[in-house]
Design a protein around this motif. Structure first.
Motif, PDB file in Angstrom:
ATOM      1  N   PRO A   8       0.889  -1.106   0.095  1.00 47.45           N
ATOM      2  CA  PRO A   8      -0.063   0.051   0.119  1.00 47.45           C
ATOM      3  C   PRO A   8       0.832   1.135   0.000  1.00 47.45           C
ATOM      4  CG  PRO A   8      -0.138  -1.113   2.092  1.00 47.45           C
ATOM      5  CD  PRO A   8       0.678  -1.956   1.310  1.00 47.45           C
ATOM      6  N   ASP A   9       0.329   2.130  -0.762  1.00 41.45           N
ATOM      7  CA  ASP A   9       0.992   3.569  -0.761  1.00 41.45           C
ATOM      8  C   ASP A   9       0.970   4.264   0.616  1.00 41.45           C
ATOM      9  OD1 ASP A   9       2.094   6.015  -1.325  1.00 41.45           O
ATOM     10  OD2 ASP A   9       0.616   6.470  -2.870  1.00 41.45           O
ATOM     11  N   PRO A  10       2.029   4.656   1.214  1.00 44.30           N
ATOM     12  CA  PRO A  10       2.132   4.961   2.606  1.00 44.30           C
ATOM     13  C   PRO A  10       1.274   6.440   2.800  1.00 44.30           C
ATOM     14  CG  PRO A  10       4.166   5.255   1.807  1.00 44.30           C
ATOM     15  CD  PRO A  10       3.415   4.434   0.686  1.00 44.30           C
ATOM     16  N   TYR A  11       1.163   7.153   1.638  1.00 42.49           N
ATOM     17  CA  TYR A  11       0.703   8.630   1.329  1.00 42.49           C
ATOM     18  C   TYR A  11      -0.647   8.328   1.090  1.00 42.49           C
ATOM     19  CZ  TYR A  11       5.469   9.736   2.847  1.00 42.49           C
ATOM     20  OH  TYR A  11       6.492   9.803   3.372  1.00 42.49           O
ATOM     21  N   SER A  13      -3.522   7.128  -1.983  1.00 43.55           N
ATOM     22  CA  SER A  13      -3.468   6.987  -3.491  1.00 43.55           C
ATOM     23  C   SER A  13      -4.816   7.435  -4.017  1.00 43.55           C
ATOM     24  CB  SER A  13      -3.112   5.538  -3.946  1.00 43.55           C
ATOM     25  OG  SER A  13      -4.125   4.625  -3.590  1.00 43.55           O
ATOM     26  N   ALA A  14      -4.788   7.600  -5.411  1.00 42.00           N
ATOM     27  CA  ALA A  14      -5.969   7.941  -6.150  1.00 42.00           C
ATOM     28  C   ALA A  14      -6.941   7.013  -6.182  1.00 42.00           C
ATOM     29  CB  ALA A  14      -5.627   8.200  -7.416  1.00 42.00           C
ATOM     30  N   ASP A  15      -6.874   5.792  -5.539  1.00 40.56           N
ATOM     31  CA  ASP A  15      -8.028   4.923  -5.452  1.00 40.56           C
ATOM     32  C   ASP A  15      -8.866   5.075  -3.994  1.00 40.56           C
ATOM     33  OD1 ASP A  15      -6.456   3.832  -3.444  1.00 40.56           O
ATOM     34  OD2 ASP A  15      -6.331   1.775  -4.440  1.00 40.56           O
ATOM     35  N   GLY A  16      -8.424   6.070  -3.341  1.00 38.62           N
ATOM     36  CA  GLY A  16      -9.390   6.338  -2.139  1.00 38.62           C
ATOM     37  C   GLY A  16      -8.616   5.694  -0.630  1.00 38.62           C
ATOM     38  N   SER A  17      -7.441   5.102  -0.903  1.00 39.18           N
ATOM     39  CA  SER A  17      -7.215   4.566   0.125  1.00 39.18           C
ATOM     40  C   SER A  17      -6.351   5.483   1.210  1.00 39.18           C
ATOM     41  CB  SER A  17      -5.893   3.285   0.085  1.00 39.18           C
ATOM     42  OG  SER A  17      -4.984   3.894  -0.513  1.00 39.18           O
ATOM     43  N   ALA A  18      -6.330   5.381   2.776  1.00 38.52           N
ATOM     44  CA  ALA A  18      -6.011   6.554   3.313  1.00 38.52           C
ATOM     45  C   ALA A  18      -4.769   5.777   4.329  1.00 38.52           C
ATOM     46  CB  ALA A  18      -7.002   6.911   4.404  1.00 38.52           C
ATOM     47  N   ASN A  19      -3.819   6.944   4.450  1.00 38.36           N
ATOM     48  CA  ASN A  19      -2.983   6.396   5.375  1.00 38.36           C
ATOM     49  C   ASN A  19      -3.198   6.307   6.884  1.00 38.36           C
ATOM     50  OD1 ASN A  19      -2.542   9.006   6.424  1.00 38.36           O
ATOM     51  ND2 ASN A  19      -0.776   9.342   4.816  1.00 38.36           N
ATOM     52  N   LEU A  20      -2.368   5.759   7.547  1.00 34.35           N
ATOM     53  CA  LEU A  20      -2.454   5.984   9.114  1.00 34.35           C
ATOM     54  C   LEU A  20      -2.642   7.281   9.711  1.00 34.35           C
ATOM     55  CD1 LEU A  20      -2.347   4.116  11.801  1.00 34.35           C
ATOM     56  CD2 LEU A  20      -0.040   4.524  12.050  1.00 34.35           C
ATOM     57  N   ASP A  22      -4.387   9.846   8.295  1.00 35.93           N
ATOM     58  CA  ASP A  22      -5.489  10.181   7.815  1.00 35.93           C
ATOM     59  C   ASP A  22      -6.786   9.491   8.902  1.00 35.93           C
ATOM     60  OD1 ASP A  22      -4.566  11.859   5.890  1.00 35.93           O
ATOM     61  OD2 ASP A  22      -4.737  10.335   4.489  1.00 35.93           O
ATOM     62  N   ILE A  23      -6.599   8.253   9.017  1.00 35.80           N
ATOM     63  CA  ILE A  23      -7.273   7.428   9.984  1.00 35.80           C
ATOM     64  C   ILE A  23      -7.430   8.036  11.164  1.00 35.80           C
ATOM     65  CG2 ILE A  23      -7.796   5.132  10.763  1.00 35.80           C
ATOM     66  CD1 ILE A  23      -6.647   4.232   8.009  1.00 35.80           C
ATOM     67  N   GLU A  25      -6.454  10.780  12.263  1.00 36.42           N
ATOM     68  CA  GLU A  25      -7.279  12.182  12.207  1.00 36.42           C
ATOM     69  C   GLU A  25      -8.690  12.057  12.383  1.00 36.42           C
ATOM     70  OE1 GLU A  25      -7.385  16.210   9.664  1.00 36.42           O
ATOM     71  OE2 GLU A  25      -5.912  14.859   9.411  1.00 36.42           O
ATOM     72  N   ARG A  26      -9.230  11.288  11.414  1.00 31.62           N
ATOM     73  CA  ARG A  26     -10.611  10.965  11.402  1.00 31.62           C
ATOM     74  C   ARG A  26     -11.210  10.390  12.854  1.00 31.62           C
ATOM     75  NH1 ARG A  26     -10.795   8.128   5.602  1.00 31.62           N
ATOM     76  NH2 ARG A  26     -10.099   9.754   4.509  1.00 31.62           N
ATOM     77  N   VAL A  27     -10.382   9.498  13.288  1.00 38.11           N
ATOM     78  CA  VAL A  27     -10.910   8.967  14.583  1.00 38.11           C
ATOM     79  C   VAL A  27     -11.018  10.075  15.796  1.00 38.11           C
ATOM     80  CG1 VAL A  27     -10.352   7.246  16.486  1.00 38.11           C
ATOM     81  CG2 VAL A  27     -10.300   6.397  14.061  1.00 38.11           C
ATOM     82  N   LEU A  28      -9.820  10.586  15.871  1.00 41.56           N
ATOM     83  CA  LEU A  28      -9.704  11.774  16.877  1.00 41.56           C
ATOM     84  C   LEU A  28     -10.879  12.753  16.624  1.00 41.56           C
ATOM     85  CD1 LEU A  28      -5.916  12.122  17.315  1.00 41.56           C
ATOM     86  CD2 LEU A  28      -7.345  11.040  18.767  1.00 41.56           C
ATOM     87  N   ASP A  29     -11.077  13.112  15.315  1.00 46.13           N
ATOM     88  CA  ASP A  29     -12.207  14.311  15.108  1.00 46.13           C
ATOM     89  C   ASP A  29     -13.447  13.708  15.598  1.00 46.13           C
ATOM     90  OD1 ASP A  29     -13.104  16.613  14.007  1.00 46.13           O
ATOM     91  OD2 ASP A  29     -13.755  15.495  12.130  1.00 46.13           O
ATOM     92  N   LYS A  30     -13.887  12.569  15.144  1.00 43.72           N
ATOM     93  CA  LYS A  30     -15.212  11.592  15.314  1.00 43.72           C
ATOM     94  C   LYS A  30     -15.439  11.103  16.783  1.00 43.72           C
ATOM     95  CE  LYS A  30     -16.713  12.995  11.288  1.00 43.72           C
ATOM     96  NZ  LYS A  30     -17.490  13.923  11.122  1.00 43.72           N
ATOM     97  N   GLY A  31     -14.169  10.579  17.268  1.00 40.70           N
ATOM     98  CA  GLY A  31     -14.327   9.504  18.362  1.00 40.70           C
ATOM     99  C   GLY A  31     -14.507   8.159  18.172  1.00 40.70           C
ATOM    100  N   ILE A  32     -14.359   7.446  19.040  1.00 41.74           N
ATOM    101  CA  ILE A  32     -14.434   6.100  19.036  1.00 41.74           C
ATOM    102  C   ILE A  32     -14.862   5.556  20.373  1.00 41.74           C
ATOM    103  CG2 ILE A  32     -12.383   5.200  18.792  1.00 41.74           C
ATOM    104  CD1 ILE A  32     -13.195   3.009  16.878  1.00 41.74           C
TER     105      ILE A  32
END
Length: 112
Positions: A8-11, A13-20, A22-23, A25-32
Motif C-alpha cells: 500500500p502507498d503510505p501517503y 493513493s488515487a483509489d481512495g485508500s488512506a494512510n494511518l 488520515d485514519i 485524524e478521522r478517529v480523533l475528530d469523530k471519536g470512537i
C-alpha cells in the motif's frame, strides 16, 4: 502466471485508500468508543465484574461530549493539584485556629 504483490502507498493513493495519519485524524475528530464487560461467576454467584470503557478522541472532541475528568484529577492536572493543596491548607488552618481557640479557653479557666 505470476502476480506482483503491491504494497500500500503510505501517503494514500488515487483509489481512495488512506494512510494511518488520515485514519487517526478521522478517529480523533469523530471519536470512537469501545466497551466490554468481564464477569466471573461460580455456581451462579457473581464473584467479579469488570467494566471496560475506552474512548479515543481528541481533547476538543472529548470536551464537546462533556468528558473532562482529567482536569479535576490531581495526578493529571497541576491546576487540580493546586486546588487540592489549597483546600487541604485551608482545612489545616481552620483546625489549628480551633485548637488555638480551645487552648486559649482552657488557659483562661485554669490560672496557674
Amino acid at each position: 502466471m505470476t502476480t506482483a504483490s503491491r504494497l500500500p502507498d503510505p501517503y494514500g493513493s488515487a483509489d481512495g485508500s488512506a494512510n494511518l495519519a488520515d485514519i487517526l485524524e478521522r478517529v480523533l475528530d469523530k471519536g470512537i468508543v469501545i466497551a466490554g464487560d468481564i464477569r466471573i461467576n461460580l455456581l451462579d454467584i457473581e464473584l467479579l465484574t469488570i467494566k471496560l470503557r475506552l474512548i479515543v478522541a481528541s481533547i476538543d472532541k472529548a470536551k464537546e461530549m462533556g468528558i473532562d475528568w482529567w482536569e479535576d484529577d490531581p495526578a493529571l492536572s497541576s491546576g487540580a493539584r493546586r486546588r487540592e493543596l489549597a483546600e487541604q491548607n485551608a482545612e489545616l488552618q481552620r483546625r489549628v485556629a480551633e485548637l488555638e481557640e480551645a487552648a486559649g479557653h482552657h488557659e483562661r479557666k485554669d490560672p496557674a
